[in-house]
Design a protein around this motif. Structure first.
Motif, PDB file in Angstrom:
ATOM      1  N   TYR A 103       0.822  -1.214   0.000  1.00 32.58           N
ATOM      2  CA  TYR A 103       0.000   0.000   0.000  1.00 32.58           C
ATOM      3  C   TYR A 103       0.856   1.265   0.000  1.00 32.58           C
ATOM      4  CZ  TYR A 103      -4.284  -2.650   0.677  1.00 32.58           C
ATOM      5  OH  TYR A 103      -5.348  -3.494   0.498  1.00 32.58           O
ATOM      6  N   LEU A 104       2.018   1.202   0.630  1.00 28.95           N
ATOM      7  CA  LEU A 104       2.894   2.375   0.626  1.00 28.95           C
ATOM      8  C   LEU A 104       3.390   2.680  -0.778  1.00 28.95           C
ATOM      9  CD1 LEU A 104       4.366   4.550   2.256  1.00 28.95           C
ATOM     10  CD2 LEU A 104       6.239   2.919   2.593  1.00 28.95           C
ATOM     11  N   ASN A 105       3.595   1.644  -1.572  1.00 33.19           N
ATOM     12  CA  ASN A 105       4.061   1.837  -2.938  1.00 33.19           C
ATOM     13  C   ASN A 105       3.043   2.594  -3.782  1.00 33.19           C
ATOM     14  OD1 ASN A 105       6.042   1.299  -5.066  1.00 33.19           O
ATOM     15  ND2 ASN A 105       4.462  -0.030  -5.942  1.00 33.19           N
ATOM     16  N   LYS A 106       1.786   2.602  -3.357  1.00 36.22           N
ATOM     17  CA  LYS A 106       0.762   3.353  -4.078  1.00 36.22           C
ATOM     18  C   LYS A 106       0.793   4.840  -3.730  1.00 36.22           C
ATOM     19  CE  LYS A 106      -2.427  -0.578  -4.410  1.00 36.22           C
ATOM     20  NZ  LYS A 106      -3.805  -1.073  -4.123  1.00 36.22           N
ATOM     21  N   LYS A 107       1.454   5.175  -2.629  1.00 36.99           N
ATOM     22  CA  LYS A 107       1.517   6.566  -2.197  1.00 36.99           C
ATOM     23  C   LYS A 107       2.816   7.250  -2.579  1.00 36.99           C
ATOM     24  CE  LYS A 107      -1.606   6.368   1.795  1.00 36.99           C
ATOM     25  NZ  LYS A 107      -2.455   7.503   1.379  1.00 36.99           N
ATOM     26  N   THR A 108       3.889   6.492  -2.626  1.00 36.56           N
ATOM     27  CA  THR A 108       5.196   7.082  -2.904  1.00 36.56           C
ATOM     28  C   THR A 108       6.034   6.111  -3.715  1.00 36.56           C
ATOM     29  OG1 THR A 108       7.154   8.081  -1.877  1.00 36.56           O
ATOM     30  CG2 THR A 108       6.186   6.194  -0.767  1.00 36.56           C
ATOM     31  N   VAL A 109       7.037   6.617  -4.383  1.00 33.56           N
ATOM     32  CA  VAL A 109       7.917   5.787  -5.198  1.00 33.56           C
ATOM     33  C   VAL A 109       8.913   5.080  -4.289  1.00 33.56           C
ATOM     34  CG1 VAL A 109       9.653   5.780  -7.018  1.00 33.56           C
ATOM     35  CG2 VAL A 109       7.671   7.302  -7.189  1.00 33.56           C
ATOM     36  N   LEU A 110       8.934   3.761  -4.352  1.00 33.11           N
ATOM     37  CA  LEU A 110       9.855   2.969  -3.544  1.00 33.11           C
ATOM     38  C   LEU A 110      10.959   2.426  -4.439  1.00 33.11           C
ATOM     39  CD1 LEU A 110       7.361   0.941  -1.297  1.00 33.11           C
ATOM     40  CD2 LEU A 110       8.515   3.097  -0.784  1.00 33.11           C
ATOM     41  N   LYS A 111      12.134   2.958  -4.281  1.00 35.70           N
ATOM     42  CA  LYS A 111      13.296   2.474  -5.013  1.00 35.70           C
ATOM     43  C   LYS A 111      14.537   2.820  -4.211  1.00 35.70           C
ATOM     44  CE  LYS A 111      13.887   6.618  -7.887  1.00 35.70           C
ATOM     45  NZ  LYS A 111      13.951   7.133  -9.275  1.00 35.70           N
ATOM     46  N   LEU A 112      15.644   2.202  -4.575  1.00 33.55           N
ATOM     47  CA  LEU A 112      16.876   2.454  -3.843  1.00 33.55           C
ATOM     48  C   LEU A 112      17.274   3.920  -3.986  1.00 33.55           C
ATOM     49  CD1 LEU A 112      18.990  -0.728  -4.705  1.00 33.55           C
ATOM     50  CD2 LEU A 112      17.868  -0.171  -2.537  1.00 33.55           C
ATOM     51  N   PRO A 113      17.378   4.641  -2.873  1.00 32.88           N
ATOM     52  CA  PRO A 113      17.712   6.069  -2.952  1.00 32.88           C
ATOM     53  C   PRO A 113      19.214   6.280  -3.091  1.00 32.88           C
ATOM     54  CG  PRO A 113      17.405   5.444  -0.677  1.00 32.88           C
ATOM     55  CD  PRO A 113      17.156   4.195  -1.491  1.00 32.88           C
ATOM     56  N   GLN A 114      19.572   7.465  -3.540  1.00 35.98           N
ATOM     57  CA  GLN A 114      20.973   7.846  -3.552  1.00 35.98           C
ATOM     58  C   GLN A 114      21.390   8.273  -2.149  1.00 35.98           C
ATOM     59  OE1 GLN A 114      21.632  10.815  -6.553  1.00 35.98           O
ATOM     60  NE2 GLN A 114      20.909   9.512  -8.228  1.00 35.98           N
ATOM     61  N   MET A 115      22.633   8.005  -1.820  1.00 36.22           N
ATOM     62  CA  MET A 115      23.107   8.277  -0.473  1.00 36.22           C
ATOM     63  C   MET A 115      22.953   9.751  -0.099  1.00 36.22           C
ATOM     64  SD  MET A 115      24.247   6.878   2.243  1.00 36.22           S
ATOM     65  CE  MET A 115      24.688   5.263   1.592  1.00 36.22           C
ATOM     66  N   LYS A 116      23.124  10.641  -1.061  1.00 38.01           N
ATOM     67  CA  LYS A 116      23.051  12.072  -0.770  1.00 38.01           C
ATOM     68  C   LYS A 116      21.635  12.524  -0.433  1.00 38.01           C
ATOM     69  CE  LYS A 116      22.565  13.391  -5.668  1.00 38.01           C
ATOM     70  NZ  LYS A 116      21.202  13.941  -5.536  1.00 38.01           N
ATOM     71  N   ASP A 117      20.640  11.720  -0.827  1.00 35.52           N
ATOM     72  CA  ASP A 117      19.252  12.095  -0.574  1.00 35.52           C
ATOM     73  C   ASP A 117      18.749  11.640   0.795  1.00 35.52           C
ATOM     74  OD1 ASP A 117      19.045  13.274  -3.081  1.00 35.52           O
ATOM     75  OD2 ASP A 117      18.424  11.398  -4.037  1.00 35.52           O
ATOM     76  N   LEU A 118      19.486  10.760   1.447  1.00 39.41           N
ATOM     77  CA  LEU A 118      19.040  10.227   2.731  1.00 39.41           C
ATOM     78  C   LEU A 118      19.252  11.249   3.844  1.00 39.41           C
ATOM     79  CD1 LEU A 118      20.380   6.569   2.455  1.00 39.41           C
ATOM     80  CD2 LEU A 118      18.058   7.395   2.072  1.00 39.41           C
ATOM     81  N   GLN A 119      18.364  11.221   4.825  1.00 41.14           N
ATOM     82  CA  GLN A 119      18.388  12.189   5.926  1.00 41.14           C
ATOM     83  C   GLN A 119      18.853  11.519   7.218  1.00 41.14           C
ATOM     84  OE1 GLN A 119      14.282  13.435   5.899  1.00 41.14           O
ATOM     85  NE2 GLN A 119      14.573  14.846   4.192  1.00 41.14           N
ATOM     86  N   PHE A 120      19.987  10.819   7.121  1.00 45.87           N
ATOM     87  CA  PHE A 120      20.467  10.076   8.280  1.00 45.87           C
ATOM     88  C   PHE A 120      20.738  10.990   9.471  1.00 45.87           C
ATOM     89  CE2 PHE A 120      22.019   6.589   5.301  1.00 45.87           C
ATOM     90  CZ  PHE A 120      21.021   5.720   5.693  1.00 45.87           C
ATOM     91  N   ALA A 121      21.319  12.151   9.212  1.00 47.26           N
ATOM     92  CA  ALA A 121      21.696  13.044  10.313  1.00 47.26           C
ATOM     93  C   ALA A 121      20.479  13.448  11.132  1.00 47.26           C
ATOM     94  CB  ALA A 121      22.402  14.283   9.756  1.00 47.26           C
ATOM     95  N   GLY A 122      19.417  13.867  10.447  1.00 48.98           N
ATOM     96  CA  GLY A 122      18.214  14.280  11.159  1.00 48.98           C
ATOM     97  C   GLY A 122      17.567  13.141  11.923  1.00 48.98           C
ATOM     98  N   TYR A 123      17.483  11.973  11.283  1.00 48.62           N
ATOM     99  CA  TYR A 123      16.867  10.822  11.936  1.00 48.62           C
ATOM    100  C   TYR A 123      17.677  10.364  13.144  1.00 48.62           C
ATOM    101  CZ  TYR A 123      12.958   9.538   8.897  1.00 48.62           C
ATOM    102  OH  TYR A 123      11.748   9.508   8.245  1.00 48.62           O
ATOM    103  N   LEU A 124      18.991  10.290  12.978  1.00 48.06           N
ATOM    104  CA  LEU A 124      19.826   9.805  14.073  1.00 48.06           C
ATOM    105  C   LEU A 124      19.841  10.788  15.239  1.00 48.06           C
ATOM    106  CD1 LEU A 124      22.836   8.286  12.085  1.00 48.06           C
ATOM    107  CD2 LEU A 124      20.944   7.077  13.186  1.00 48.06           C
TER     108      LEU A 124
END
Length: 553
Positions: free
Chosen positions: A316-337
């Motif tokens: 169901y999530l795939n119907k709301k947003t595009v699910l694919k392997l993201p690029q490392m620069k697009d990830l928000q690790f700093a904010g999440y961590l």
């Protein structure tokens, strides 16, 4: 009342009144005008629509509308003339702007989000009760060993998974709001960095968590006081190792629940949870009794249920947003961590305080411990209502706050607090009148029931305070005030723990309950102080800034 406003297409100075039918038609004309200017090639395909809506607005006569069929140049000339008339404010039937941009009411959104969330909160505990009931038929040893393992699994899951769920809700809601400001097609599926980060982190945490539970099962059991000489050790360790295989699915499904909350969708997770737990109820008797697997069958049923829930949510999530392997620069690790680290400390403080209360109750003897366990479970179960309301408020506030719509945030805040207080008072009345009877569902022991009845005041009277404490948590998460939520919880937990260390020795079990009430009371008080702080993120509650983006309702 007549006010001045600007149409969404950049046309200003139009006098506004209440004519809903004309409003819709004029907006249609405005959209046609904008589209024709942008794409001249599409003029002829839009000619009929323009003819109808502009004539309906009274901007041109029927005869003039027929002139639109004369050709593209004639139509463009008429469009330019109509646009000039709109800009100059010469429209006979003005439009009410407030009807055009008015969002759904806060009350409606909170209710629509909270009700499914409440159902979702109730589904999993009910499934665990079913699992306990089936295991209980196998014998006391099996029930005790499985109970210890389930407790370990739940504690580890709560400590590491709840922070990810809460952070994902806020970050996804903020991400969606930012894209809504920059893109006109709100229904278009897109890849959101916040969603990708939540999924990547949850998969990594799930694998680490599962590995730790599988290979560290013996260590965890030692910490729970189950030595290698205990008859529960072998079945408990086997059960915990099996349940560890489902840890990645549990973490991922909780993260996706947070994502859905960020999308203001609490119905889809309920459906997925219901589907998975219904499958577990179906598998329990077949694997445990039909195939003779016993406790192992219960563990396999739970694991299958967890993966069914996860795969359904991904679908169901795939119907709301595009699910694919993201690029490392697009990830928000700093904010999440960073935010997740704060909430991890907060969760540890909360779990440690409640665990300490259980430990101090156990020192009062087995009868007192049994009574405390009944009171604690009812107390925690009733708090799920407030927790669901808090999660709904968090999603709404995160979306509006990121857009700078402080008026709506203020409205959501006050309404959430009001409904939370009403919920708490209602629960206090209901439990106060029915708790003595409700306790007989858990035990028939007269001495235990006598002590339980003495805890009615704790269970019922603390409900309004507990409800407000949960609501305040949701509000702080909504504005991403995770640092304060963590620091205040650590301070409150330390003070409450100090009280719990000494009060039970003087007041007995009443001291334990007083310590838990103090814990929730200080949580609510710290939340109120933060909202009243004129230097914190809630300073707009005292005065709406002039730079506010949204129109005050």
């Amino acid at each position: 009342m007549v006010v001045a406003g600007a149409l969404s297409g950049g046309i200003g100075g139009v006098v506004i009144s209440e004519k809903s039918v004309v409003r819709r038609r004029c907006l249609g004309a405005q959209n046609v005008i904008r589209n024709v200017n942008v794409n001249r090639v599409d003029i002829r395909s839009r000619r009929l629509r323009f003819d109808n809506v502009v004539r309906g607005c009274g901007l041109i006569s029927d005869h003039e509308a027929l002139d639109c069929d004369m050709g593209g140049s004639k139509l463009e000339e008429r469009l330019a003339e109509t646009r000039d008339r709109l800009v100059n404010g010469s429209v006979d039937e003005p439009i009410e702007l407030s009807d055009v941009i008015r969002p759904p009411s806060v009350q409606t959104e909170l209710v629509l989000l909270a009700l499914p969330a409440i159902a979702g909160q109730a589904i999993e505990p009910l499934a665990q009760l079913m699992e306990t009931a089936y295991i209980g038929r196998l014998g006391a040893l099996e029930l005790a060993s499985a109970g210890v393992s389930i407790s370990i699994f739940n504690i580890v899951s709560k400590v590491f998974n709840i922070p990810l769920l809460s952070v994902a809700t806020s970050f996804v809601a903020e991400d969606i709001a930012k894209h809504a400001e920059s893109e006109s097609d709100l229904e278009e599926r897109r890849q959101l960095p916040s969603v990708s980060t939540a999924l990547v982190l949850s998969i990594g945490i799930g694998i680490i968590e599962g590995t730790a539970l599988y290979f560290g099962a013996g260590t965890f059991l030692n910490l729970m006081g189950i030595s290698s000489a205990s008859s529960m050790r072998v079945p408990a360790q086997r059960f915990l190792q099996l349940r560890a295989l489902g840890a990645p699915a549990v973490v991922l499904s909780l993260a996706i629940q947070g994502v859905f909350r960020g999308f203001k969708d609490t119905k889809t997770p309920v459906f997925c949870l219901g589907l998975g737990n219904l499958a577990a109820v179906f598998f329990f008797p077949i694997l445990m009794y039909g195939f003779g697997l016993g406790v192992t069958g219960a563990a396999i049923s739970s694991i299958a249920s967890q993966y069914i829930v996860t795969f359904a949510m991904i679908w169901y999530l795939n119907k709301k947003t595009v699910l694919k392997l993201p690029q490392m620069k697009d990830l928000q690790f700093a904010g999440y961590l960073k935010s997740g680290g704060f909430l991890l400390g907060r969760t540890l403080a909360a779990v440690a305080t409640v665990t300490l209360s259980t430990s101090m109750a156990a020192r009062q003897g087995p009868i007192a411990m049994a009574a405390h366990q009944i009171c604690l479970q009812v107390w925690l179960s009733s708090s799920l209502l407030a927790d669901a309301q808090a999660s709904a408020g968090q999603a709404l506030i995160a979306s509006s706050f990121s857009q700078g719509n402080y008026s709506r945030v203020k409205e959501i805040t006050y309404y959430a607090l009001k409904t939370g207080l009403i919920t708490g008072v209602s629960l206090a009345i209901i439990l106060g009148l029915s708790f003595s009877t409700l306790a007989t569902l858990f035990t028939n022991d007269a001495e235990v029931l006598r002590i339980v009845r003495s805890g009615v005041l704790f269970v019922s009277a603390s409900q309004p305070i507990t409800a407000l404490a949960y609501i305040y948590d949701g509000l702080h998460y909504g504005v991403s005030d995770f640092k304060f939520a963590a620091c205040s919880m650590m301070l409150v937990g330390a003070m409450s723990s100090a009280f719990l260390l000494y009060a039970p020795a003087v007041f007995g079990l009443a001291g334990v309950w007083a310590g838990l009430t103090l814990f929730m009371g200080m949580r609510a008080l710290s939340g109120y102080i933060r909202l009243a702080d004129q230097n914190g993120p809630w300073r707009f509650l005292q005065e709406i800034p002039k730079t506010e983006i949204a129109v005050s309702q």
